[in-house]
Design an enzyme around this catalytic site. Structure first.
Site, PDB file in Angstrom:
ATOM      1  N   GLY A 227       0.830  -1.200   0.000  1.00 41.17           N
ATOM      2  CA  GLY A 227       0.000   0.000   0.000  1.00 41.17           C
ATOM      3  C   GLY A 227       0.858   1.239   0.000  1.00 41.17           C
ATOM      4  O   GLY A 227       2.093   1.184   0.160  1.00 41.17           O
ATOM      5  N   GLY A 230       1.931   5.471   4.695  1.00 34.09           N
ATOM      6  CA  GLY A 230       1.014   6.082   5.641  1.00 34.09           C
ATOM      7  C   GLY A 230      -0.365   5.473   5.694  1.00 34.09           C
ATOM      8  O   GLY A 230      -1.233   5.974   6.419  1.00 34.09           O
ATOM      9  N   GLY A 232      -1.180   2.576   6.936  1.00 33.30           N
ATOM     10  CA  GLY A 232      -1.400   1.797   8.161  1.00 33.30           C
ATOM     11  C   GLY A 232      -0.943   0.359   8.076  1.00 33.30           C
ATOM     12  O   GLY A 232      -1.503  -0.499   8.768  1.00 33.30           O
ATOM     13  N   THR A 234       2.050  -1.040   9.032  1.00 35.43           N
ATOM     14  CA  THR A 234       2.671  -1.447  10.301  1.00 35.43           C
ATOM     15  C   THR A 234       1.647  -1.495  11.421  1.00 35.43           C
ATOM     16  O   THR A 234       1.664  -2.412  12.259  1.00 35.43           O
ATOM     17  CB  THR A 234       3.800  -0.466  10.652  1.00 35.43           C
ATOM     18  OG1 THR A 234       4.724  -0.395   9.566  1.00 35.43           O
ATOM     19  CG2 THR A 234       4.531  -0.923  11.905  1.00 35.43           C
ATOM     20  N   HIS A 449      -6.960  35.793 -11.679  1.00 32.78           N
ATOM     21  CA  HIS A 449      -6.541  34.415 -11.965  1.00 32.78           C
ATOM     22  C   HIS A 449      -7.401  33.419 -11.191  1.00 32.78           C
ATOM     23  O   HIS A 449      -7.951  32.466 -11.767  1.00 32.78           O
ATOM     24  CB  HIS A 449      -5.065  34.250 -11.598  1.00 32.78           C
ATOM     25  CG  HIS A 449      -4.486  32.927 -12.004  1.00 32.78           C
ATOM     26  ND1 HIS A 449      -3.645  32.773 -13.078  1.00 32.78           N
ATOM     27  CD2 HIS A 449      -4.626  31.683 -11.474  1.00 32.78           C
ATOM     28  CE1 HIS A 449      -3.307  31.504 -13.198  1.00 32.78           C
ATOM     29  NE2 HIS A 449      -3.875  30.821 -12.223  1.00 32.78           N
ATOM     30  N   GLU A 450      -7.529  33.637  -9.883  1.00 38.18           N
ATOM     31  CA  GLU A 450      -8.325  32.718  -9.069  1.00 38.18           C
ATOM     32  C   GLU A 450      -9.815  32.833  -9.401  1.00 38.18           C
ATOM     33  O   GLU A 450     -10.545  31.834  -9.359  1.00 38.18           O
ATOM     34  CB  GLU A 450      -8.091  32.987  -7.580  1.00 38.18           C
ATOM     35  CG  GLU A 450      -6.658  32.804  -7.119  1.00 38.18           C
ATOM     36  CD  GLU A 450      -6.115  31.426  -7.434  1.00 38.18           C
ATOM     37  OE1 GLU A 450      -6.908  30.455  -7.478  1.00 38.18           O
ATOM     38  OE2 GLU A 450      -4.902  31.314  -7.663  1.00 38.18           O
ATOM     39  N   ASP A 526      -0.464  25.271 -13.401  1.00 38.96           N
ATOM     40  CA  ASP A 526      -1.697  24.891 -14.107  1.00 38.96           C
ATOM     41  C   ASP A 526      -1.380  24.297 -15.479  1.00 38.96           C
ATOM     42  O   ASP A 526      -1.958  23.273 -15.877  1.00 38.96           O
ATOM     43  CB  ASP A 526      -2.601  26.120 -14.276  1.00 38.96           C
ATOM     44  CG  ASP A 526      -3.047  26.685 -12.942  1.00 38.96           C
ATOM     45  OD1 ASP A 526      -3.161  25.897 -11.990  1.00 38.96           O
ATOM     46  OD2 ASP A 526      -3.268  27.899 -12.859  1.00 38.96           O
TER      47      ASP A 526
END
EC number: 3.4.24.-
Length: 662
Positions: A227, A230, A232, A234, A449-450, A526
């Protein structure tokens, strides 16, 4: 009588053992008392030699040093009482008229044949002595050897040899957790229900092996957890040990390999030997790819130390007795590079894939990590889970901790929804930098732009709702961002959805063109992401009408890491040119589509940019009202043109839950 004789024989045996230990024989390393006696003897010998050396040194320092000529003058004057003639010096006792006392003196011996005659004439007692160099010889050999032994012992201890030195280098540096020390059960694991169900069978075998043995079933010898980092892996292995109530042996793949040849194989043997003695138990090897990489990849040829260690691991796994009660679990995020011999049945029989959690899994993970955190009443974990697509367990744990730290810095007693929102923005886009000074013209460019990103996302059919727009700089290079909140987890995308993603990504760049008649460098990220989408549509997904149902990539890509190997080109120069032309066509069509949308809604573009310039951040109900107004205007325009109110400008979905930094 019998008891007395046994006591006597036992005492004699104890005396013999002590004598044997003091002489260095036997296994003195196992008896601390004998080792202490042996070391005490060497300390005493060294101390004796040191005292003898220092005594002679300080005695000579206190003696009066005189020239040879002065010594002969004192003899002629009758002051010298006795002398000792040695190989290279003369020592003796003489009377000092200054303080009327006898003093010891020393002078360098000179080859003088008249000295003995002079001493006889003056009646001086003299004797000769050959100086013993035994102490100097012993010290010249013993001290360097002792320094070398001490340095070597220190080096071995620093390299992990332990208190027994080089003899313990081959010991496995394994962390052993007893039944009650694991402290993790399946209740502490969430979001990976399918993987938990797969491993429940392992737990049942460790608890009740006779249930399977009586019907002839054989439990898998090895379980490989694969996987993304992070997720899970372990934690899930520890939960299996905690549920089964058995010892848990934990090692990393890199712990086996050392600078000494053969140490890795020795540690593998030692690990499996300890495990068999503590069966039933679980052996867990984290980061298996450090040890189990496919053999034959060494460009220099031959078998290096890592391959020898891998060979020993293969032998130990294949030599297990059926139902011996020892189960091997390993975790990796690079299963594609593992040796095929590790993955065959009889070794790692079962492969358990641990995928990134969906929205329900993320919500369950958030509930676990927030158990010890005081949450405000306005905290909606389901909404937070919807705002964090792509987050794994480690990311969500970090999110809860960041929110708690932020609440603590603000002096609050509970963690509210505002802290979680700020923590999400910080993790994805970086730290907010309100003090970064931008001139008014740059700020206006960022605002338009945003606004272009957000307005295009509001105008297309399948885009995720815009959740937040900000022109406050974050991180290293992000001058603003637009956050979209997905309504559900998606695993497939259609051609129209990919095109809509292109439209949203190009919205900022096209807005700059329309308003300012020029473009800035803010759209670099972008354009890079849009180019990747266009390339994937043409080369991987067969979504080009010109090139047909062909795919042109065979790059070895890791399924769990964003790492790709070198591209393998298997097409001609003419095909490469057609691919470039088709990508350019897709980008240009998307560019014209976005330009049409923004020109048609220029009024809303200016309004949204003005709001951002005034407030810097737009979210919540105000943003929802603005988005609904834009969608209503779009429906009215389509009715006027005779179109259907249920059909959007185009089908599409923007980057799910992403914050697009510009």
């Amino acid at each position: 009588m019998a008891n007395k004789s046994e006591k006597g024989s036992g005492g004699l045996k104890d005396i013999m053992d002590r004598l044997k230990g003091s002489m260095g024989g036997g296994d003195g390393s196992q008896d601390p008392s004998r080792r202490k006696v042996q070391f005490s003897f060497w300390y005493f010998l060294l101390a004796l030699l040191a005292v003898s050396f220092l005594q002679n040194y300080f005695f000579e320092q206190q003696m009066l040093k005189i020239p040879y000529s002065e010594f002969k003058q004192h003899v002629r004057e009758g002051r010298v009482k006795n002398v000792v003639i040695e190989t290279d010096k003369i020592r003796g006792q003489m009377f000092s008229p200054d303080d009327q006392t006898d003093k010891y003196f020393v002078t360098v011996r000179v080859d003088d044949p008249d000295l003995v005659k002079l001493l006889d004439e003056q009646g001086v007692k003299y004797t000769g002595r050959l100086e013993s160099r035994l102490v100097a010889a012993i010290l010249s050999w013993l001290l360097p050897m002792a320094v070398f032994i001490l340095f070597w012992s220190f080096l071995i201890r620093r390299m992990g040899g332990g208190p027994q030195g080089v003899l313990s280098v081959g010991k496995a540096r394994v962390k052993i957790y007893a039944e009650k020390e694991v402290g993790v059960t399946f209740e502490d694991v969430a979001g990976i229900d399918e993987a938990k169900a797969e491993l429940q069978e392992i737990v049942e075998f460790l608890k009740t092996p006779e249930k399977f043995q009586k019907i002839g079933a054989k439990i898998p010898k090895g379980v490989l957890l694969v996987g993304a980092p992070g997720t899970g892996k372990t934690l899930l292995a520890k939960a299996v040990a905690g549920e089964a109530g058995v010892p848990f042996f934990s090692m990393s793949g890199s712990d086996f390999v050392e600078m000494f040849v053969g140490v890795g194989a020795a540690r593998v043997r030692d690990l499996f030997g300890q495990a068999k003695q503590n069966a039933p138990c679980i052996i867990f090897i984290d980061e298996l790819d450090a040890l189990g990489k496919a053999r034959g990849l060494n460009p220099m040829g031959g078998h290096d130390e890592r391959e020898q260690t891998l060979n020993q691991l293969l032998v130990e796994m294949d030599g297990f007795e059926p139902n011996s009660g020892v189960i091997i679990m390993a975790a990796t995020n690079r299963p594609e590079i593992l040796d095929p011999a590790l993955l065959r049945p009889g070794r790692f029989d079962r492969h358990v894939a641990i995928d990134k959690p969906d929205i329900r899994g993320r919500e369950a993970i958030l509930r676990i990590h927030s158990r010890n955190v005081k949450l405000d009443d306005d905290v909606d974990l389901h909404k937070i889970a919807a705002m964090t697509p792509g987050f794994v367990g480690a990311d969500l744990a970090n999110l809860v901790n960041e929110a708690a730290l932020l609440a603590g810095r603000r002096g609050k007693d509970v963690v509210g929804m505002a802290e979680f929102q700020e923590a999400i923005d910080r993790i994805i886009a970086g730290l907010e930098k309100k003090n970064r000074a931008m001139n008014p013209h740059e700020k206006k460019i960022v605002a338009y732009h945003e606004a272009g990103h957000a307005l295009v996302a509001m105008s297309v059919k399948n885009a995720d709702p815009v959740n937040k727009i900000s022109i406050i700089p974050r991180g290293i290079a992000a001058l603003g961002y637009t956050q979209q909140l997905p309504t559900e987890d998606r695993y497939l995308m259609t051609r129209e959805e990919l095109l809509d993603r292109l439209y949203v990504l190009l919205g900022g760049r096209v807005a700059e063109e329309i308003v300012f008649g020029d473009v800035s460098t803010g759209a670099q990220n972008d354009l890079q992401r849009a180019t990747d989408i266009a390339r994937s549509m043409v080369m991987e997904y067969g979504m080009s009408s010109r090139l047909g149902l062909l795919t042109f990539t065979r790059e070895p890509r890791s399924p769990f890491l964003d790492v790709a190997g070198p591209r393998v080109r298997e097409f001609s120069e003419r095909t490469a040119q057609e691919i470039d032309e088709e990508m350019a066509v897709l980008m240009e069509e998307a560019h014209q589509k976005v330009r049409f949308i923004l020109m048609e809604k220029r009024e809303y573009l200016d309004r949204l940019a003005s709001i951002l310039l005034e407030k810097e951040v737009l979210e919540g109900e105000e943003l929802k009202r603005f988005a609904e107004e834009v969608r209503a205007a779009g429906r009215n325009q389509r009715r006027e043109k005779g179109g259907s109110a249920e059909t959007g400008e185009s089908g599409g979905e923007s980057v799910k839950g992403s914050i697009a930094p510009d």
